[in-house]
Design a protein around this motif. Structure first.
Motif, mmCIF file in Angstrom:
data_model
loop_
_atom_site.group_PDB
_atom_site.id
_atom_site.type_symbol
_atom_site.label_atom_id
_atom_site.label_comp_id
_atom_site.label_asym_id
_atom_site.label_seq_id
_atom_site.Cartn_x
_atom_site.Cartn_y
_atom_site.Cartn_z
ATOM 1 N N LYS A 174 -2.828 5.872 -3.955
ATOM 2 C CA LYS A 174 -4.095 6.610 -3.992
ATOM 3 C C LYS A 174 -4.041 7.867 -4.884
ATOM 4 C CE LYS A 174 -3.544 9.408 0.193
ATOM 5 N NZ LYS A 174 -4.150 9.815 1.451
ATOM 6 N N GLU A 211 8.099 6.240 6.224
ATOM 7 C CA GLU A 211 7.632 7.292 7.133
ATOM 8 C C GLU A 211 6.388 6.887 7.919
ATOM 9 O OE1 GLU A 211 7.540 11.173 5.255
ATOM 10 O OE2 GLU A 211 6.964 12.144 7.129
ATOM 11 N N THR A 220 2.677 3.766 3.372
ATOM 12 C CA THR A 220 1.788 4.897 3.083
ATOM 13 C C THR A 220 2.349 6.248 3.488
ATOM 14 O OG1 THR A 220 0.747 4.246 5.151
ATOM 15 C CG2 THR A 220 -0.400 3.628 3.136
ATOM 16 N N GLY A 221 3.569 6.270 4.020
ATOM 17 C CA GLY A 221 4.174 7.553 4.369
ATOM 18 C C GLY A 221 3.616 8.121 5.672
ATOM 19 N N THR A 274 -5.962 4.548 -6.478
ATOM 20 C CA THR A 274 -6.617 3.468 -5.737
ATOM 21 C C THR A 274 -6.179 3.518 -4.283
ATOM 22 O OG1 THR A 274 -6.603 2.161 -7.752
ATOM 23 C CG2 THR A 274 -7.030 0.982 -5.705
ATOM 24 N N LEU A 299 -0.739 -0.512 -4.585
ATOM 25 C CA LEU A 299 -1.791 0.503 -4.698
ATOM 26 C C LEU A 299 -1.219 1.889 -4.414
ATOM 27 C CD1 LEU A 299 -4.467 -1.141 -2.343
ATOM 28 C CD2 LEU A 299 -4.050 -1.634 -4.760
ATOM 29 N N GLY A 317 5.110 10.161 -3.731
ATOM 30 C CA GLY A 317 4.838 10.656 -2.378
ATOM 31 C C GLY A 317 5.834 11.691 -1.901
ATOM 32 N N MET A 333 -5.180 2.837 9.695
ATOM 33 C CA MET A 333 -5.586 1.466 9.354
ATOM 34 C C MET A 333 -4.900 0.452 10.282
ATOM 35 S SD MET A 333 -5.893 1.227 5.205
ATOM 36 C CE MET A 333 -4.408 2.087 4.721
ATOM 37 N N ALA A 382 6.977 -0.038 6.386
ATOM 38 C CA ALA A 382 8.301 0.550 6.135
ATOM 39 C C ALA A 382 8.168 2.007 5.746
ATOM 40 C CB ALA A 382 8.990 -0.218 5.006
ATOM 41 N N VAL A 401 0.853 -1.189 0.000
ATOM 42 C CA VAL A 401 0.000 0.000 0.000
ATOM 43 C C VAL A 401 0.891 1.243 0.000
ATOM 44 C CG1 VAL A 401 -1.904 1.194 1.104
ATOM 45 C CG2 VAL A 401 -1.697 -1.284 1.353
ATOM 46 N N GLY A 402 0.840 2.010 -1.095
ATOM 47 C CA GLY A 402 1.645 3.223 -1.209
ATOM 48 C C GLY A 402 2.807 3.026 -2.158
HETATM 49 P P1 ADP Z 1 7.879 6.784 2.123
HETATM 50 O O1 ADP Z 1 8.939 7.842 2.072
HETATM 51 O O2 ADP Z 1 7.748 6.164 3.442
HETATM 52 O O3 ADP Z 1 7.969 5.820 0.990
HETATM 53 P P2 ADP Z 1 6.069 8.488 0.696
HETATM 54 O O4 ADP Z 1 5.347 9.650 1.244
HETATM 55 O O5 ADP Z 1 7.192 8.727 -0.246
HETATM 56 O O6 ADP Z 1 6.511 7.593 1.931
HETATM 57 O O7 ADP Z 1 5.053 7.523 -0.064
HETATM 58 C C1 ADP Z 1 3.845 7.111 0.499
HETATM 59 C C2 ADP Z 1 2.858 6.912 -0.628
HETATM 60 O O8 ADP Z 1 1.693 6.258 -0.151
HETATM 61 C C3 ADP Z 1 2.381 8.230 -1.245
HETATM 62 O O9 ADP Z 1 2.564 8.200 -2.629
HETATM 63 C C4 ADP Z 1 0.908 8.298 -0.842
HETATM 64 O O10 ADP Z 1 0.116 8.970 -1.782
HETATM 65 C C5 ADP Z 1 0.552 6.834 -0.746
HETATM 66 N N1 ADP Z 1 -0.617 6.541 0.102
HETATM 67 C C6 ADP Z 1 -0.911 7.114 1.288
HETATM 68 N N2 ADP Z 1 -2.054 6.594 1.785
HETATM 69 C C7 ADP Z 1 -2.486 5.673 0.886
HETATM 70 C C8 ADP Z 1 -3.627 4.804 0.824
HETATM 71 N N3 ADP Z 1 -4.560 4.813 1.776
HETATM 72 N N4 ADP Z 1 -3.765 3.994 -0.251
HETATM 73 C C9 ADP Z 1 -2.829 4.008 -1.251
HETATM 74 N N5 ADP Z 1 -1.757 4.822 -1.249
HETATM 75 C C10 ADP Z 1 -1.570 5.637 -0.193
#
Ligand code: ADP
Length: 579
Positions: free
Chosen positions: A167, A543, A321-322, A286, A165, A173, A356, A541, A142-143
């Motif tokens: 979103k 943030e 998901t960050g 998504t 997935l 991100g 979640m 894993a 997820v993310g």
């Molecule tokens: P990290 O640095 O930990 O990889 P990022 O902020 O770079 O974190 O990436 C997290 C990604 O997860 C972002 O692209 C964000 O849009 C996505 N995300 C956050 N919540 C959801 C969710 N509920 N479903 C799918 N993607 C998500």
């Protein structure tokens, strides 16, 4: 006869009324140019008398990952809606606004009544009932930021069946915001460049930087696996050979792309290219909404996409998901003092993974530990890179006085700013500094800088008493000349004085930058519940997790975190589903 005439007249009226209703545009091709984020955006529309038949958008952007997506997605949206007033892309507001404004102008030139187009928008009833779909797979990631994409590459290379997935309509991100590099110790690059470093030193620096709040086991894992992670990045074509010094490190440890470009966009581009090469498709737009549990174990996720509600059955889920730096309700819940603070975060950083995970019993750590970045322009939330101060800029308050060593840690400089009247400051630099730092062009282009040929004029423009600003600058230039900042003990970023006109100022204040706390994990990236036990099948894993950075994250450790723990989460999930 009278009757006949009447009929003829009414027919004519009817005909012309029909013609009027149908003719929305004067057929042809029209264009308009507006200022975007990193330059001009040109929109060319082609219309028949009743329809927008084509739209071309050309725009250079300094954030291709975002502005580029706006350029790609808004055209089709306008064509579909048959009005220029479509939803902009969150995270690319400036580019979106420019595109919508240019399309509006071009269509107005074509004789359109925009209000009428809005009233007849063609996508209004599009929220048709979404289908219910079921997907069966082994792992759900997820993310699709740095951590999620690293995990996806690993899962693919291990031959696992998985889905990823995202979103937002784009990947990356907050990772796209990382400008520095990745901390790693005992790497082959360090050895080749004669830099002595050790895993122990990296771990010790990280603990010290985090005010010893960090989980020592996670920190040790981070340090131990860092050199291997650099090798892995090499193996997928994402080399980080350029090593330099970054705050809080005892030696040169931060690894960056060879050309010195920002590490975040570089890695996101490389990871995306690798996923494409491997044939992995990220399910964009998504959003995962809920974790599914069965018999105390993870059984998948529920998600919502543009056309469907998904039930994704899987044995393991990796949350990537960050953080939650873009969710004001959430950060003020944990830190009421941060209410109203702007954020530098990508719009997807809303803490979904934390919520979640909590719903299935996950424990949280250091959730109130939120890093402020001290130099954020408040009207655009644009981060003014640390390099401006590193290259010699100073901070002054509204009275024209310095108030801190500008190169203390981010938390300390932010606190010093918040203690000033108005809770803001100005970052001051000169033409010489501008000439030597490419990043500044972006600030100038975006109208963030106040510029003047003399310090007196600059002071007047900033509403500062000129005498005070001049005194401050003279004292600073003297400190540079003698390499002695008696006032605030600054010892770095003092190579060049600030004496080359024109002079520049940007008004800045702290902004939310990184949420250091999050879901509790162990060294295998398993999510730990409030009783201290792993939640079977749930991994996390990046943030979204807490514990790696403690009370303060060192520059270079966010990227280390996402690559190292993204890989660990994937390895653990792969092993778990293989059982
Ligand atoms: P990290 O640095 O930990 O990889 P990022 O902020 O770079 O974190 O990436 C997290 C990604 O997860 C972002 O692209 C964000 O849009 C996505 N995300 C956050 N919540 C959801 C969710 N509920 N479903 C799918 N993607 C998500």
């Amino acid at each position: 006869m009278k009757k006949l005439l009447c009929l003829a007249v009414s027919l004519m009226l009817l005909c012309s009324a029909t013609a009027l209703a149908e003719s929305l545009f004067t057929p042809g091709t029209y264009e308009s140019v507006k200022k975007g984020f990193g330059g001009d955006v040109k929109v060319t529309v082609t219309v028949s008398d009743t329809e927008i038949t084509d739209i071309a958008i050309e725009g250079e952007s300094e954030t291709p990952a975002l502005g580029g997506v706006a350029v790609e997605t808004l055209g089709p949206a306008i064509l579909k809606a048959q009005t220029p007033n479509v939803d902009g892309l969150s995270g690319a507001t400036v580019t979106s606004t420019a595109i919508i404004a240019a399309a509006t102008e071009a269509l107005t030139k074509a004789g359109a009544d925009i209000a009428a187009l809005d009233a007849n928008r063609k996508d209004a009833s599009e929220e048709a009932a979404k289908e219910e779909k079921t997907i069966d797979t082994e792992i759900v990631i997820v993310g699709a930021g740095g951590a999620g994409m690293a995990a996806a590459i690993m899962a693919n290379q291990a031959g696992k069946d998985f889905v990823i997935l995202e979103k937002m309509p784009y990947v990356g991100g907050n990772t796209t915001k990382a400008t520095g590099g990745m901390n790693a110790a005992e790497t082959h690059y360090q050895k080749e460049q004669g830099i002595e470093d050790s895993v122990e030193l990296f771990a010790a620096d990280t603990m010290k930087g985090g005010h010893d709040l960090n989980d020592p086991e996670l920190v040790r894992t981070l340090a131990e696996q860092s050199a291997g992670a650099i090798d892995w990045l090499d193996s997928i074509g994402a080399d980080l050979p350029k090593i330099s010094f970054s705050g809080g490190a005892s030696t040169n440890r931060i690894h960056a792309p060879a050309d010195g470009s920002a590490v975040g966009n570089y890695l996101v581009d490389k990871f995306s290219a690798k996923l494409k090469e491997l044939g992995v498709e990220v399910m964009l737009n998504t959003k995962a909404t809920e974790l599914i549990m069965e018999d105390g174990k993870i059984a998948g996720v529920k998600a919502e996409g543009p056309d469907a509600y998904y039930t994704i059955n899987a044995k393991a889920v990796i949350l990537a998901t960050g953080g939650f730096g873009a969710n004001e309700d959430m950060y003020t819940q944990y830190r009421p003092d941060l209410k109203g603070t702007v954020t530098t975060n990508a719009p997807g950083a809303t803490g979904d993974g934390i919520v979640m995970a909590q719903a299935v019993g996950a424990d949280l750590v250091d959730i109130e530990q939120i890093q402020l970045h001290p130099t954020v322009e408040q009207t655009t939330s644009m981060l003014i890179t640390e390099s401006v101060r590193g290259d010699g800029a100073i901070l002054v308050n509204q009275s024209g006085h310095r108030f801190t060593n500008e190169l203390l840690t981010r938390d300390a400089v932010s606190a010093a700013e918040l203690a000033q009247e108005g809770q803001y400051a100005y970052i001051i630099f000169d033409q010489h500094l501008r000439d030597n730092l490419k990043a500044i062009e972006k600030y100038v282009k975006n109208g963030l800088t106040v510029q003047a040929d003399t310090l007196e004029e600059l002071a007047r423009k900033l509403n500062i008493y000129p005498y005070f600003l001049t005194m401050t600058m003279n004292a600073w230039n003297e400190a540079v000349a003698t390499q002695n900042d008696a006032a605030y003990g600054r010892t770095t970023g003092m190579n060049d004085n600030l004496t080359t006109p024109p002079y520049y100022a940007i008004q800045i204040a702290p902004g939310i930058h990184h949420t250091m706390g999050g879901v509790k994990i162990d060294t295998s990236a398993e999510v730990i519940d409030t009783n201290g036990n792993p939640i079977p099948g749930l991994f996390a894993a990046g943030e979204v997790t807490g514990g790696v950075h403690g009370g303060n994250r060192l520059g270079g450790n966010a990227v280390a975190d996402i690559v190292i723990f993204g890989r660990i989460a994937a390895e653990s999930a792969i092993e778990y589903v293989g059982k």
